[in-house]
Design a protein around this motif. Structure first.
Motif, PDB file in Angstrom:
ATOM      1  N   THR A 131       0.829  -1.201   0.000  1.00  0.00           N
ATOM      2  CA  THR A 131       0.000   0.000   0.000  1.00  0.00           C
ATOM      3  C   THR A 131       0.866   1.254   0.000  1.00  0.00           C
ATOM      4  O   THR A 131       2.017   1.235   0.444  1.00  0.00           O
ATOM      5  CB  THR A 131      -0.930   0.042   1.233  1.00  0.00           C
ATOM      6  OG1 THR A 131      -0.135   0.207   2.423  1.00  0.00           O
ATOM      7  CG2 THR A 131      -1.739  -1.241   1.347  1.00  0.00           C
ATOM      8  N   THR A 132       0.285   2.329  -0.485  1.00  0.00           N
ATOM      9  CA  THR A 132       1.016   3.600  -0.557  1.00  0.00           C
ATOM     10  C   THR A 132       1.352   4.124   0.842  1.00  0.00           C
ATOM     11  O   THR A 132       2.477   4.574   1.094  1.00  0.00           O
ATOM     12  CB  THR A 132       0.179   4.654  -1.315  1.00  0.00           C
ATOM     13  OG1 THR A 132      -0.117   4.161  -2.616  1.00  0.00           O
ATOM     14  CG2 THR A 132       0.947   5.960  -1.427  1.00  0.00           C
ATOM     15  N   SER A 133       0.369   4.074   1.748  1.00  0.00           N
ATOM     16  CA  SER A 133       0.621   4.572   3.108  1.00  0.00           C
ATOM     17  C   SER A 133       1.626   3.691   3.840  1.00  0.00           C
ATOM     18  O   SER A 133       2.417   4.182   4.648  1.00  0.00           O
ATOM     19  CB  SER A 133      -0.696   4.650   3.890  1.00  0.00           C
ATOM     20  OG  SER A 133      -1.306   3.369   3.974  1.00  0.00           O
ATOM     21  N   ALA A 136       4.970   4.614   2.594  1.00  0.00           N
ATOM     22  CA  ALA A 136       5.302   5.916   3.180  1.00  0.00           C
ATOM     23  C   ALA A 136       5.805   5.743   4.606  1.00  0.00           C
ATOM     24  O   ALA A 136       6.738   6.432   5.033  1.00  0.00           O
ATOM     25  CB  ALA A 136       4.078   6.826   3.148  1.00  0.00           C
ATOM     26  N   ILE A 152       5.852  13.333   1.305  1.00  0.00           N
ATOM     27  CA  ILE A 152       5.119  12.512   2.273  1.00  0.00           C
ATOM     28  C   ILE A 152       4.791  13.360   3.499  1.00  0.00           C
ATOM     29  O   ILE A 152       5.652  14.075   4.022  1.00  0.00           O
ATOM     30  CB  ILE A 152       5.943  11.279   2.691  1.00  0.00           C
ATOM     31  CG1 ILE A 152       6.160  10.366   1.482  1.00  0.00           C
ATOM     32  CG2 ILE A 152       5.243  10.504   3.812  1.00  0.00           C
ATOM     33  CD1 ILE A 152       7.078   9.196   1.760  1.00  0.00           C
ATOM     34  N   LYS A 156       1.418  13.089   9.644  1.00  0.00           N
ATOM     35  CA  LYS A 156       0.245  12.244   9.434  1.00  0.00           C
ATOM     36  C   LYS A 156       0.623  10.768   9.456  1.00  0.00           C
ATOM     37  O   LYS A 156      -0.098   9.931  10.013  1.00  0.00           O
ATOM     38  CB  LYS A 156      -0.410  12.605   8.105  1.00  0.00           C
ATOM     39  CG  LYS A 156      -1.671  11.805   7.791  1.00  0.00           C
ATOM     40  CD  LYS A 156      -2.255  12.224   6.451  1.00  0.00           C
ATOM     41  CE  LYS A 156      -3.488  11.400   6.101  1.00  0.00           C
ATOM     42  NZ  LYS A 156      -4.052  11.816   4.779  1.00  0.00           N
ATOM     43  N   THR A 157       1.777  10.446   8.865  1.00  0.00           N
ATOM     44  CA  THR A 157       2.240   9.059   8.833  1.00  0.00           C
ATOM     45  C   THR A 157       2.575   8.564  10.224  1.00  0.00           C
ATOM     46  O   THR A 157       2.197   7.447  10.606  1.00  0.00           O
ATOM     47  CB  THR A 157       3.478   8.935   7.917  1.00  0.00           C
ATOM     48  OG1 THR A 157       3.136   9.374   6.597  1.00  0.00           O
ATOM     49  CG2 THR A 157       3.953   7.498   7.854  1.00  0.00           C
TER      50      THR A 157
END
Length: 255
Positions: A131-133, A136, A152, A156-157
């Motif tokens: 997945t992208t997240s 990240a 990025i 938030k990550t």
């Protein structure tokens, strides 16, 4: 993402109490409460991150250790004030389910924990690699400044990964009450074990932590199999962590 959390077991304790209250209030099974417990614990973890851990991200890891250690103590003491030190336990018939093979009889419920843990590891691995997240999160763990440069959202990550971690712990807290009693300090041994695993494998090393957890579990249960050695089972993780640290020190000197 290199957040050292010394309140891991306390988050599980909070989830266990939340599940206990939900199950006793409306009469549902803890397995039905798995998802609600995970969501509530993830939200709680995200709030804790925003209010406290976020402020210590750029500080040395020792600051994070002290901060999360204080959070763990605070959660334990608040639980003690709210619920008192009284032990609470729920009984379920399926916990004592067993299978007979010839003259051999053994319980099967523990395999449920093993299966759920395997699914969690597989799901987490897929999340981080597919997945992208997830990608990240790996990028932020390796180089936060570089991740920010390529667009990025680092903050938030951090918040999402911490919430995800506490959500997974929340699921285990819901399962925990199916076979174990709960009390305010019930999470402390699990905090120490999680810290032991991270120290043995290294932060962010999921395959290494998986291997270390298997080693820890096998070592504990091997000692419990002998009546004379059962008392040592509760401190075997200290022995393992000391052995690993000494081994790395000797290896470093030789290098």
């Amino acid at each position: 993402v290199h957040i050292v959390n010394l309140a891991h077991g306390e988050f599980m304790m909070v989830a266990a109490y939340a599940t206990y209250m939900l199950c006793t209030a409306i009469g549902i099974d803890p397995f039905v409460a798995l998802l609600p417990a995970a969501l509530v614990t993830a939200l709680f973890g995200f709030i804790i991150y925003k209010l406290t851990i976020r402020q210590a991200l750029k500080a040395p890891e020792l600051n994070q250790l002290i901060l999360t250690f204080g959070l763990g103590i605070s959660m334990t003491q608040i639980a003690n004030l709210v619920f008192t030190s009284q032990t609470r336990k729920m009984s379920f018939d399926y916990v004592s389910a067993s299978v007979d093979i010839g003259e051999l009889s053994f319980g099967v419920y523990n395999f449920v924990f093993l299966g759920v843990a395997a699914l969690m590891v597989l799901g987490l691995r897929l999340y981080l690699t597919r997945t992208t997240s997830g990608k990240a999160a790996l990028a932020v763990g390796q180089n936060p400044k570089g991740a920010a440069i390529v667009g990025i959202d680092v903050d938030k990550t951090y918040g999402f990964v911490f919430a995800l971690a506490t959500g997974l712990v929340g699921m285990m807290g819901a399962m925990f009450i199916t076979r174990s009693a709960i009390f305010p300090a019930v999470g402390s041994p699990f905090t120490m074990k999680s810290f032991c695993l991270v120290a043995m494998a290294g932060i962010g090393n999921i395959p290494g932590i998986l291997g270390a957890s298997i080693l820890l579990g096998v070592s504990e249960n091997f000692l419990k199999a002998f009546r004379e050695l059962r008392g040592w089972a509760d401190i075997v993780f200290f022995v393992l962590i000391i052995t690993v640290i000494l081994g790395r020190s000797i290896k470093g000197k030789k290098a």
